[in-house]
Design a protein around this motif. Structure first.
Motif, PDB file in Angstrom:
ATOM      1  N   GLN A   1       8.417  15.654   1.523  1.00  0.00           N
ATOM      2  CA  GLN A   1       7.109  16.006   1.048  1.00  0.00           C
ATOM      3  C   GLN A   1       6.310  15.209   0.002  1.00  0.00           C
ATOM      4  O   GLN A   1       5.112  15.016   0.091  1.00  0.00           O
ATOM      5  CB  GLN A   1       7.076  17.380   0.395  1.00  0.00           C
ATOM      6  N   HIS A   2       7.173  14.341  -0.632  1.00  0.00           N
ATOM      7  CA  HIS A   2       6.794  13.328  -1.494  1.00  0.00           C
ATOM      8  C   HIS A   2       6.051  12.089  -0.890  1.00  0.00           C
ATOM      9  O   HIS A   2       5.196  11.443  -1.674  1.00  0.00           O
ATOM     10  CB  HIS A   2       7.694  12.913  -2.462  1.00  0.00           C
ATOM     11  N   ASP A   3       6.249  11.983   0.492  1.00  0.00           N
ATOM     12  CA  ASP A   3       5.711  10.764   1.237  1.00  0.00           C
ATOM     13  C   ASP A   3       4.542  11.335   1.999  1.00  0.00           C
ATOM     14  O   ASP A   3       3.829  10.532   2.641  1.00  0.00           O
ATOM     15  CB  ASP A   3       7.089  10.509   2.149  1.00  0.00           C
ATOM     16  N   LEU A   4       3.870  12.067   1.753  1.00  0.00           N
ATOM     17  CA  LEU A   4       2.615  12.617   2.608  1.00  0.00           C
ATOM     18  C   LEU A   4       1.640  11.693   2.445  1.00  0.00           C
ATOM     19  O   LEU A   4       0.661  11.418   3.260  1.00  0.00           O
ATOM     20  CB  LEU A   4       2.250  13.974   2.132  1.00  0.00           C
ATOM     21  N   GLY A   5       1.312  11.175   1.370  1.00  0.00           N
ATOM     22  CA  GLY A   5       0.505  10.076   1.088  1.00  0.00           C
ATOM     23  C   GLY A   5       0.613   8.779   1.971  1.00  0.00           C
ATOM     24  O   GLY A   5      -0.318   8.313   2.493  1.00  0.00           O
ATOM     25  N   LEU A   6       1.736   8.273   2.037  1.00  0.00           N
ATOM     26  CA  LEU A   6       2.098   7.087   2.762  1.00  0.00           C
ATOM     27  C   LEU A   6       1.987   7.300   4.320  1.00  0.00           C
ATOM     28  O   LEU A   6       1.576   6.892   5.229  1.00  0.00           O
ATOM     29  CB  LEU A   6       3.310   6.301   2.595  1.00  0.00           C
ATOM     30  N   VAL A   7       2.449   8.586   4.689  1.00  0.00           N
ATOM     31  CA  VAL A   7       2.205   9.045   6.052  1.00  0.00           C
ATOM     32  C   VAL A   7       0.599   9.330   6.320  1.00  0.00           C
ATOM     33  O   VAL A   7       0.459   8.838   7.529  1.00  0.00           O
ATOM     34  CB  VAL A   7       2.855  10.587   6.271  1.00  0.00           C
ATOM     35  N   ARG A   8      -0.217   9.645   5.679  1.00  0.00           N
ATOM     36  CA  ARG A   8      -1.631   9.844   5.721  1.00  0.00           C
ATOM     37  C   ARG A   8      -2.170   8.249   5.845  1.00  0.00           C
ATOM     38  O   ARG A   8      -3.071   7.993   6.600  1.00  0.00           O
ATOM     39  CB  ARG A   8      -2.159  10.607   4.473  1.00  0.00           C
ATOM     40  N   LEU A   9      -1.756   7.465   4.984  1.00  0.00           N
ATOM     41  CA  LEU A   9      -2.101   6.003   5.211  1.00  0.00           C
ATOM     42  C   LEU A   9      -1.767   5.271   6.230  1.00  0.00           C
ATOM     43  O   LEU A   9      -2.684   4.673   6.912  1.00  0.00           O
ATOM     44  CB  LEU A   9      -1.365   5.380   3.913  1.00  0.00           C
ATOM     45  N   ARG A  10      -0.526   5.608   6.730  1.00  0.00           N
ATOM     46  CA  ARG A  10      -0.206   4.800   8.090  1.00  0.00           C
ATOM     47  C   ARG A  10      -0.899   5.423   9.481  1.00  0.00           C
ATOM     48  O   ARG A  10      -1.281   4.562  10.149  1.00  0.00           O
ATOM     49  CB  ARG A  10       1.387   5.105   8.211  1.00  0.00           C
ATOM     50  N   ARG A  11      -1.419   6.645   9.313  1.00  0.00           N
ATOM     51  CA  ARG A  11      -2.277   7.240  10.392  1.00  0.00           C
ATOM     52  C   ARG A  11      -3.486   6.857  10.320  1.00  0.00           C
ATOM     53  O   ARG A  11      -4.228   6.410  11.282  1.00  0.00           O
ATOM     54  CB  ARG A  11      -2.136   8.949  10.160  1.00  0.00           C
ATOM     55  N   LEU A  12      -4.222   6.736   9.258  1.00  0.00           N
ATOM     56  CA  LEU A  12      -5.600   5.990   8.900  1.00  0.00           C
ATOM     57  C   LEU A  12      -5.465   4.794   9.454  1.00  0.00           C
ATOM     58  O   LEU A  12      -6.310   4.300  10.405  1.00  0.00           O
ATOM     59  CB  LEU A  12      -5.977   6.066   7.599  1.00  0.00           C
ATOM     60  N   LEU A  13      -4.363   3.719   9.048  1.00  0.00           N
ATOM     61  CA  LEU A  13      -4.352   2.420   9.336  1.00  0.00           C
ATOM     62  C   LEU A  13      -3.978   2.149  11.012  1.00  0.00           C
ATOM     63  O   LEU A  13      -4.792   1.465  11.712  1.00  0.00           O
ATOM     64  CB  LEU A  13      -3.426   1.734   8.769  1.00  0.00           C
ATOM     65  N   ALA A  14      -3.261   3.036  11.579  1.00  0.00           N
ATOM     66  CA  ALA A  14      -3.126   2.954  13.135  1.00  0.00           C
ATOM     67  C   ALA A  14      -4.460   3.526  13.831  1.00  0.00           C
ATOM     68  O   ALA A  14      -4.646   2.873  14.994  1.00  0.00           O
ATOM     69  CB  ALA A  14      -1.963   3.899  13.540  1.00  0.00           C
ATOM     70  N   GLN A  15      -5.166   4.665  13.333  1.00  0.00           N
ATOM     71  CA  GLN A  15      -6.315   4.935  13.765  1.00  0.00           C
ATOM     72  C   GLN A  15      -7.413   3.890  13.913  1.00  0.00           C
ATOM     73  O   GLN A  15      -7.983   3.560  14.950  1.00  0.00           O
ATOM     74  CB  GLN A  15      -6.777   6.284  13.025  1.00  0.00           C
TER      75      GLN A  15
ATOM     76  N   TYR B   1       0.902  -1.193   0.041  1.00  0.00           N
ATOM     77  CA  TYR B   1       0.003   0.040  -0.073  1.00  0.00           C
ATOM     78  C   TYR B   1       0.858   1.293  -0.161  1.00  0.00           C
ATOM     79  O   TYR B   1       0.371   2.312  -0.733  1.00  0.00           O
ATOM     80  CB  TYR B   1      -0.917  -0.035   1.090  1.00  0.00           C
ATOM     81  N   ASP B   2       1.934   1.404   0.799  1.00  0.00           N
ATOM     82  CA  ASP B   2       2.933   2.586   0.651  1.00  0.00           C
ATOM     83  C   ASP B   2       3.392   2.832  -0.651  1.00  0.00           C
ATOM     84  O   ASP B   2       3.496   4.038  -1.212  1.00  0.00           O
ATOM     85  CB  ASP B   2       3.954   2.285   1.739  1.00  0.00           C
ATOM     86  N   ASN B   3       3.814   1.531  -1.413  1.00  0.00           N
ATOM     87  CA  ASN B   3       4.206   1.675  -2.738  1.00  0.00           C
ATOM     88  C   ASN B   3       3.347   2.336  -3.725  1.00  0.00           C
ATOM     89  O   ASN B   3       3.580   3.221  -4.441  1.00  0.00           O
ATOM     90  CB  ASN B   3       4.609   0.394  -3.000  1.00  0.00           C
TER      91      ASN B   3
END
Length: 341
Positions: free
Chosen positions: A312-326, A164-166
């Motif tokens: 900055q290019h990694d904002l998408g995977l950071v948002r993904l990880r936060r969503l999954l953790a939540q 998913y990160d990829n």
């Protein structure tokens, strides 16, 4: 209260209370098939009417694999002592001791399941959510939207979330896949933005669209998947942009069942042309691109994050990880509150 370590450990085997694809339909034949998904041993089989059933791969008598048994058409018969189990998990017969307490009990866990576009999906609920949520079919996989698709399936030795990160990292296409027939154009520098949707979010390049791998969308609507599009040159045939719908289902903590539906909006003769071109010219190129991804992700187990330096290019995977953790934290705390953790 769930700690960060609890959340990380919980996510090792995937997010619960979601539909997950578990294997291609074509692999489910006459014999029961044993496999592992989300760390759980499963048996998958077809009844005499062709319906697929997904159950825990344990005989209720001695716990041996039902997948080593016999498909009797309307039930499975364990090879060890002949115990017969129906599609709903009910023990129908105990030949060695007729009338024993096992007969008539629903002793084998059965997973709600269905088939869609060449794959078997199963519901993995936690102790509070045995009944499945609605599955919202991705638009690219619906019959009424004009799309046609091919399913590509592979098993990769990588942590499921890294797939998913990829997919939520459009910028890697500009570099890793630069020699691909469809990802050689566009700027090597970009600024990204996040745009919320009703079911997730879009991570996209600001100022560039339909040039390269320019955006990804995370969708969480009964199932968790990523959709994206890549423009095609005219030599790619009719159908417009090339779409991908991607799921990653954890097999265990280090291996992932990867599902990639390759989609284009084409009907009639254009659909026939697209399917012909795909099978004869494009499919091998697509597998070559996937091999580039697999080569990068292979062997990356949980814990890679502590070595990262994101920008900055990694904002998408950071948002993904936060969503999954939540989501994981919410599930853990609900289980804890009900005394089911």
């Amino acid at each position: 209260m769930a700690t960060d370590a609890d959340v990380e450990d919980y996510l090792t085997l995937g997010l619960r209370n979601r539909w997950h694809p578990i294997l291609p339909s074509e692999l489910v034949k006459d014999r029961p098939l044993g496999l592992r998904r989300l760390g759980e041993p499963l048996v998958v089989w077809r009844d005499f009417a062709g319906r697929v059933h997904v159950q825990a791969d344990r005989c209720p008598h001695r716990g041996v694999p039902l997948s080593r048994g016999v498909n009797c058409g309307d039930r499975l018969r364990c090879s060890y002592h002949g115990v017969e189990v129906g599609p709903d998990g009910t023990v129908l017969k105990v030949p060695g001791q007729p009338g024993c307490r096992l007969e008539g009990t629903r002793a084998v866990r059965t997973y709600p399941s269905f088939e869609l576009k060449g794959a078997v999906f199963a519901w993995f609920g936690d102790a509070l959510n045995a009944e499945p949520a609605e599955f919202v079919v991705p638009a690219e996989l619906r019959d009424d939207t004009g799309y046609d698709s091919f399913l590509c399936y592979a098993e990769w030795e990588t942590f499921w979330r890294y797939l998913y990160d990829n997919n939520m990292d459009p910028m890697h296409g500009t570099f890793l896949h630069a020699k691909s027939h469809s990802m050689y154009q566009g700027d090597t520098e970009a600024s990204f933005r996040v745009r919320d949707t009703a079911t997730g979010f879009v991570f996209e390049k600001a100022g560039q669209r339909d040039v390269n791998f320019d955006w990804s969308e995370l969708v969480d609507a009964g199932s968790l998947y990523v959709r994206l599009e890549i423009p095609y040159p005219p030599s790619g045939g009719p159908g417009g942009n090339f779409g991908i719908v991607s799921y990653g289902t954890p097999i265990d903590g280090t291996t992932t069942a990867c599902f990639f539906w390759r989609c284009r909006r084409a009907g009639g003769w254009q659909r026939d042309v697209w399917r012909f071109l795909y099978r004869n010219r494009l499919e091998a190129r697509h597998w070559a691109v996937l091999e580039q991804d697999r080569g990068i992700l292979q062997g990356c187990g949980p814990g890679l994050e502590k070595h990262e330096n994101l920008y900055q290019h990694d904002l998408g995977l950071v948002r993904l990880r936060r969503l999954l953790a939540q989501q994981a934290r919410t599930q853990l705390e609900a289980l804890e509150g009900a005394g089911r953790r």
